[in-house]
Write an enzyme that holds these catalytic residues in place. Structure first.
Site, PDB file in Angstrom:
ATOM      1  N   ARG A 167       0.816  -1.243   0.000  1.00  0.00           N
ATOM      2  CA  ARG A 167       0.000   0.000   0.000  1.00  0.00           C
ATOM      3  C   ARG A 167       0.834   1.271   0.000  1.00  0.00           C
ATOM      4  NH1 ARG A 167      -3.049  -3.303   3.483  1.00  0.00           N
ATOM      5  NH2 ARG A 167      -4.813  -4.149   2.319  1.00  0.00           N
ATOM      6  N   LYS A 195       3.087  11.555 -11.238  1.00  0.00           N
ATOM      7  CA  LYS A 195       2.321  10.661 -12.129  1.00  0.00           C
ATOM      8  C   LYS A 195       3.160   9.410 -12.328  1.00  0.00           C
ATOM      9  CE  LYS A 195      -0.523  13.683 -14.994  1.00  0.00           C
ATOM     10  NZ  LYS A 195      -0.756  14.201 -16.344  1.00  0.00           N
ATOM     11  N   GLU A 204      10.319  19.484 -24.317  1.00  0.00           N
ATOM     12  CA  GLU A 204       9.473  19.676 -23.120  1.00  0.00           C
ATOM     13  C   GLU A 204       9.891  20.947 -22.367  1.00  0.00           C
ATOM     14  OE1 GLU A 204       6.789  17.990 -22.438  1.00  0.00           O
ATOM     15  OE2 GLU A 204       6.999  16.007 -23.345  1.00  0.00           O
ATOM     16  N   LYS A 261       6.999  23.392 -13.009  1.00  0.00           N
ATOM     17  CA  LYS A 261       6.202  22.171 -12.833  1.00  0.00           C
ATOM     18  C   LYS A 261       5.786  22.027 -11.370  1.00  0.00           C
ATOM     19  CE  LYS A 261       5.197  17.551 -13.982  1.00  0.00           C
ATOM     20  NZ  LYS A 261       5.375  16.383 -14.795  1.00  0.00           N
ATOM     21  N   GLU A 296      -4.681  16.970 -11.633  1.00  0.00           N
ATOM     22  CA  GLU A 296      -5.103  17.437 -12.956  1.00  0.00           C
ATOM     23  C   GLU A 296      -6.620  17.660 -13.056  1.00  0.00           C
ATOM     24  OE1 GLU A 296      -2.756  15.699 -16.160  1.00  0.00           O
ATOM     25  OE2 GLU A 296      -4.358  16.160 -17.563  1.00  0.00           O
ATOM     26  N   ARG A 348      -3.291  21.742 -14.251  1.00  0.00           N
ATOM     27  CA  ARG A 348      -2.183  20.849 -14.635  1.00  0.00           C
ATOM     28  C   ARG A 348      -2.282  20.434 -16.104  1.00  0.00           C
ATOM     29  NH1 ARG A 348       0.688  15.999 -11.134  1.00  0.00           N
ATOM     30  NH2 ARG A 348       2.068  15.304 -12.802  1.00  0.00           N
ATOM     31  N   ASN A 376      -0.077  19.628 -20.951  1.00  0.00           N
ATOM     32  CA  ASN A 376      -0.321  18.794 -22.139  1.00  0.00           C
ATOM     33  C   ASN A 376      -0.264  19.587 -23.440  1.00  0.00           C
ATOM     34  OD1 ASN A 376      -0.700  16.523 -20.560  1.00  0.00           O
ATOM     35  ND2 ASN A 376      -2.878  16.978 -20.258  1.00  0.00           N
ATOM     36  N   HIS A 397       0.542  18.048 -26.824  1.00  0.00           N
ATOM     37  CA  HIS A 397       0.403  16.601 -26.683  1.00  0.00           C
ATOM     38  C   HIS A 397      -0.820  16.036 -27.408  1.00  0.00           C
ATOM     39  CE1 HIS A 397       3.559  17.277 -23.806  1.00  0.00           C
ATOM     40  NE2 HIS A 397       3.641  16.004 -23.502  1.00  0.00           N
ATOM     41  N   HIS A 427       0.390  13.112 -29.393  1.00  0.00           N
ATOM     42  CA  HIS A 427      -0.045  11.730 -29.146  1.00  0.00           C
ATOM     43  C   HIS A 427      -0.622  11.099 -30.399  1.00  0.00           C
ATOM     44  CE1 HIS A 427      -0.433  12.142 -24.502  1.00  0.00           C
ATOM     45  NE2 HIS A 427       0.703  11.584 -24.852  1.00  0.00           N
ATOM     46  N   HIS A 463       8.977  10.620 -28.126  1.00  0.00           N
ATOM     47  CA  HIS A 463       7.876  11.429 -27.592  1.00  0.00           C
ATOM     48  C   HIS A 463       8.122  12.938 -27.785  1.00  0.00           C
ATOM     49  CE1 HIS A 463       4.647  12.615 -24.934  1.00  0.00           C
ATOM     50  NE2 HIS A 463       5.497  13.267 -24.158  1.00  0.00           N
TER      51      HIS A 463
HETATM   52  P1  NAD Z   1      13.708   6.548 -21.410  1.00  0.00           P
HETATM   53  O1  NAD Z   1      13.516   6.359 -19.975  1.00  0.00           O
HETATM   54  O2  NAD Z   1      13.328   5.431 -22.313  1.00  0.00           O
HETATM   55  O3  NAD Z   1      15.244   6.911 -21.683  1.00  0.00           O
HETATM   56  C1  NAD Z   1      15.678   7.109 -23.002  1.00  0.00           C
HETATM   57  C2  NAD Z   1      16.943   6.312 -23.304  1.00  0.00           C
HETATM   58  O4  NAD Z   1      18.059   6.959 -22.688  1.00  0.00           O
HETATM   59  C3  NAD Z   1      16.944   4.887 -22.790  1.00  0.00           C
HETATM   60  O5  NAD Z   1      17.570   4.043 -23.718  1.00  0.00           O
HETATM   61  C4  NAD Z   1      17.796   4.986 -21.526  1.00  0.00           C
HETATM   62  O6  NAD Z   1      18.417   3.778 -21.182  1.00  0.00           O
HETATM   63  C5  NAD Z   1      18.812   6.008 -21.944  1.00  0.00           C
HETATM   64  N1  NAD Z   1      19.434   6.768 -20.869  1.00  0.00           N
HETATM   65  C6  NAD Z   1      18.853   7.275 -19.765  1.00  0.00           C
HETATM   66  N2  NAD Z   1      19.711   8.044 -19.107  1.00  0.00           N
HETATM   67  C7  NAD Z   1      20.879   8.010 -19.777  1.00  0.00           C
HETATM   68  C8  NAD Z   1      22.134   8.621 -19.595  1.00  0.00           C
HETATM   69  N3  NAD Z   1      22.352   9.480 -18.611  1.00  0.00           N
HETATM   70  N4  NAD Z   1      23.117   8.338 -20.480  1.00  0.00           N
HETATM   71  C9  NAD Z   1      22.886   7.510 -21.532  1.00  0.00           C
HETATM   72  N5  NAD Z   1      21.711   6.938 -21.779  1.00  0.00           N
HETATM   73  C10 NAD Z   1      20.709   7.187 -20.901  1.00  0.00           C
HETATM   74  O7  NAD Z   1      12.964   7.845 -21.964  1.00  0.00           O
HETATM   75  P2  NAD Z   1      12.573   9.250 -21.308  1.00  0.00           P
HETATM   76  O8  NAD Z   1      12.411  10.164 -22.448  1.00  0.00           O
HETATM   77  O9  NAD Z   1      13.457   9.622 -20.188  1.00  0.00           O
HETATM   78  O10 NAD Z   1      11.141   8.975 -20.663  1.00  0.00           O
HETATM   79  C11 NAD Z   1      10.046   8.597 -21.452  1.00  0.00           C
HETATM   80  C12 NAD Z   1       9.005   7.992 -20.542  1.00  0.00           C
HETATM   81  O11 NAD Z   1       8.596   8.984 -19.613  1.00  0.00           O
HETATM   82  C13 NAD Z   1       7.765   7.534 -21.261  1.00  0.00           C
HETATM   83  O12 NAD Z   1       7.407   6.261 -20.778  1.00  0.00           O
HETATM   84  C14 NAD Z   1       6.709   8.545 -20.863  1.00  0.00           C
HETATM   85  O13 NAD Z   1       5.411   8.001 -20.834  1.00  0.00           O
HETATM   86  C15 NAD Z   1       7.179   8.927 -19.500  1.00  0.00           C
HETATM   87  N6  NAD Z   1       6.729  10.267 -19.060  1.00  0.00           N
HETATM   88  C16 NAD Z   1       6.156  10.348 -17.845  1.00  0.00           C
HETATM   89  C17 NAD Z   1       5.751  11.575 -17.363  1.00  0.00           C
HETATM   90  C18 NAD Z   1       5.179  11.677 -15.982  1.00  0.00           C
HETATM   91  O14 NAD Z   1       4.724  12.763 -15.605  1.00  0.00           O
HETATM   92  N7  NAD Z   1       5.215  10.620 -15.201  1.00  0.00           N
HETATM   93  C19 NAD Z   1       5.926  12.733 -18.137  1.00  0.00           C
HETATM   94  C20 NAD Z   1       6.530  12.620 -19.382  1.00  0.00           C
HETATM   95  C21 NAD Z   1       6.932  11.366 -19.835  1.00  0.00           C
HETATM   96  N1  GLY Z   2       3.751  15.388 -17.966  1.00  0.00           N
HETATM   97  C1  GLY Z   2       2.509  15.969 -17.629  1.00  0.00           C
HETATM   98  C2  GLY Z   2       2.203  15.978 -16.171  1.00  0.00           C
HETATM   99  O1  GLY Z   2       3.007  15.603 -15.366  1.00  0.00           O
HETATM  100  O2  GLY Z   2       1.139  16.343 -15.803  1.00  0.00           O
END
Ligand code: NAD
Ligand code: GLY
Length: 358
Positions: A121, A143, A185, A227, A237, A241, A245, A248, A252, A265
């Site tokens: 939990r 999130k 972003e 943020k 949201e 918040r 987007n 997006h 998307h 992305h």
């Molecule tokens: P990712 O986590 O896939 O990382 C991208 C690539 O970079 C991967 O191959 C990773 O291994 C590599 N990498 C990471 N750090 C590194 C470093 N310092 N040196 C070398 N390589 C490195 O991609 P991302 O863009 O960080 O995140 C995308 C994800 O985030 C998606 O799943 C998306 O849905 C999510 N997201 C979540 C939120 C949220 O609010 N929770 C917001 C935006 C995106």
């Molecule tokens: N990435 C959008 C949010 O965190 O709300």
């Protein structure tokens, strides 16, 4: 070291931003009342680069550390792998006061946060984001989530970390394409909230692309402040918040149309922001000069502002129509009024086609 506070009552936390601070995480965690056991969740690439620094730092202050490595990639951010992590945590005997550390980009951060929110939990978790995108966006705000075959991020929770620890030095090993996605972003924050940030990103392009740590550190801090502020006003949201987007809705749709394989992305969001800025101009809201400034800044960071010529607009419109932001027969879209300010516009479903005939 710079510190940004996320104010959420008794779930408030700090975001620490600095250079070469990975090796100091252990002493920072001593301030918390965590039990001895800490599990680092990461992927092979990031763990091989930074795992030992984090492990040594934690061991130095007597934490009992183990790691749990999952394969690298969005396709592993799913229920199967979260179940695998949960099973491992149970068999390693983690208790409710243990702590998980997400060491990696947004994929690792999202799945770790999700697992932390449901294990017994809810247990403590800490974000150590290592991509620019995760440093300015996904590690902040709580999130969490995993993907389902029927939709991205469809299973998830709102669950805040205990702290976010950003070491700008980790960006030195990040592939440039991933770095530029983080810039998309970051530019977004300038458009939705802060014209000064937009101007800084314009003026300091060479320093930012040259990975000047002080310039990048300042930009990351400002993005995190924005943020943090938005999240503290509207954690779940309900309204404000959703301005995060911006770009997006179309972004998307582009990702869905290309089965998440052609664009990263941030690249899809860059095109989405450009087209949504043009949409605002067509609606008579945003002036032409601002649209050109937005597109030229996005372009100057090596990101595209146009749909690829082979993309079928009809398909995109269909995806927009079934976009998850559809509520009560309306699409919620974020429209810039000027650089630094956006408004939330609701478009009736029957009008979507008229607005999006790009
Ligand atoms: P990712 O986590 O896939 O990382 C991208 C690539 O970079 C991967 O191959 C990773 O291994 C590599 N990498 C990471 N750090 C590194 C470093 N310092 N040196 C070398 N390589 C490195 O991609 P991302 O863009 O960080 O995140 C995308 C994800 O985030 C998606 O799943 C998306 O849905 C999510 N997201 C979540 C939120 C949220 O609010 N929770 C917001 C935006 C995106
Ligand atoms: N990435 C959008 C949010 O965190 O709300």
């Amino acid at each position: 070291m710079k510190i940004v506070k996320v104010l959420l009552g008794n779930r408030s936390y700090n975001i620490f931003i600095g250079c070469g601070i990975l090796s100091e995480i252990g002493s920072e965690l001593l301030r918390f009342n965590f039990s001895q056991r800490i599990v680092i969740i990461s992927n092979p690439k990031v763990f091989s680069l930074y795992g030992s620094i984090v492990v040594d730092s934690l061991k130095k202050v007597n934490f009992e550390v183990s790691s749990l490595i999952i394969p690298d990639g969005e396709s592993y951010k799913d229920y199967f792998w979260s179940y695998h992590i949960l099973s491992e945590l149970l068999s390693r005997g983690l208790d409710r006061n243990s702590c998980l550390i997400a060491l990696g980009g947004g994929v690792i951060g999202d799945i770790t946060g999700f697992v932390a929110s449901v294990y017994m939990r809810g247990i403590n978790f800490v974000q150590i984001p290592t991509t620019l995108l995760s440093q300015v966006d996904s590690s902040v705000g709580g999130k969490t989530g995993v993907n389902h075959p029927l939709g991205k991020n469809m299973i998830g929770t709102f669950y805040q970390p205990r702290l976010v620890w950003i070491d700008v030095d980790t960006l030195k090993t990040l592939p440039m394409r991933e770095f530029l996605c983080g810039m998309a972003e970051t530019i977004k924050y300038g458009i939705i909230w802060d014209e000064d940030l937009f101007k800084t990103i314009e003026a300091e392009r060479l320093n930012i692309l040259g990975l000047s740590q002080s310039h990048i550190g300042d930009v990351i801090k400002r993005a995190c402040e924005i943020k943090a502020h938005i999240v503290s006003m509207d954690e779940r949201e309900a309204g404000l918040r959703s301005i995060l987007n911006f770009g997006h809705t179309i972004g998307h749709a582009i990702e869905t149309e290309t089965s998440y394989s052609r664009f990263l992305h941030g690249e899809a969001v860059a095109i989405g922001m450009s087209l949504e800025a043009s949409l605002s101009e067509r609606m008579g809201i945003l002036d032409k000069v601002s649209v050109l400034r937005i597109k030229s800044l996005i372009n100057s960071y090596g990101l595209s502002t146009e749909l690829p010529p082979d993309m079928d607009l009809e398909h995109l419109i269909k995806h927009i129509e079934i976009d998850k932001k559809r509520e009560n027969g309306e699409i919620k879209i974020i429209i810039p009024e000027r650089i630094g300010k956006v408004r939330i516009k609701k478009i009736p479903l029957e009008d979507v086609r008229r607005y999006f005939e790009l």
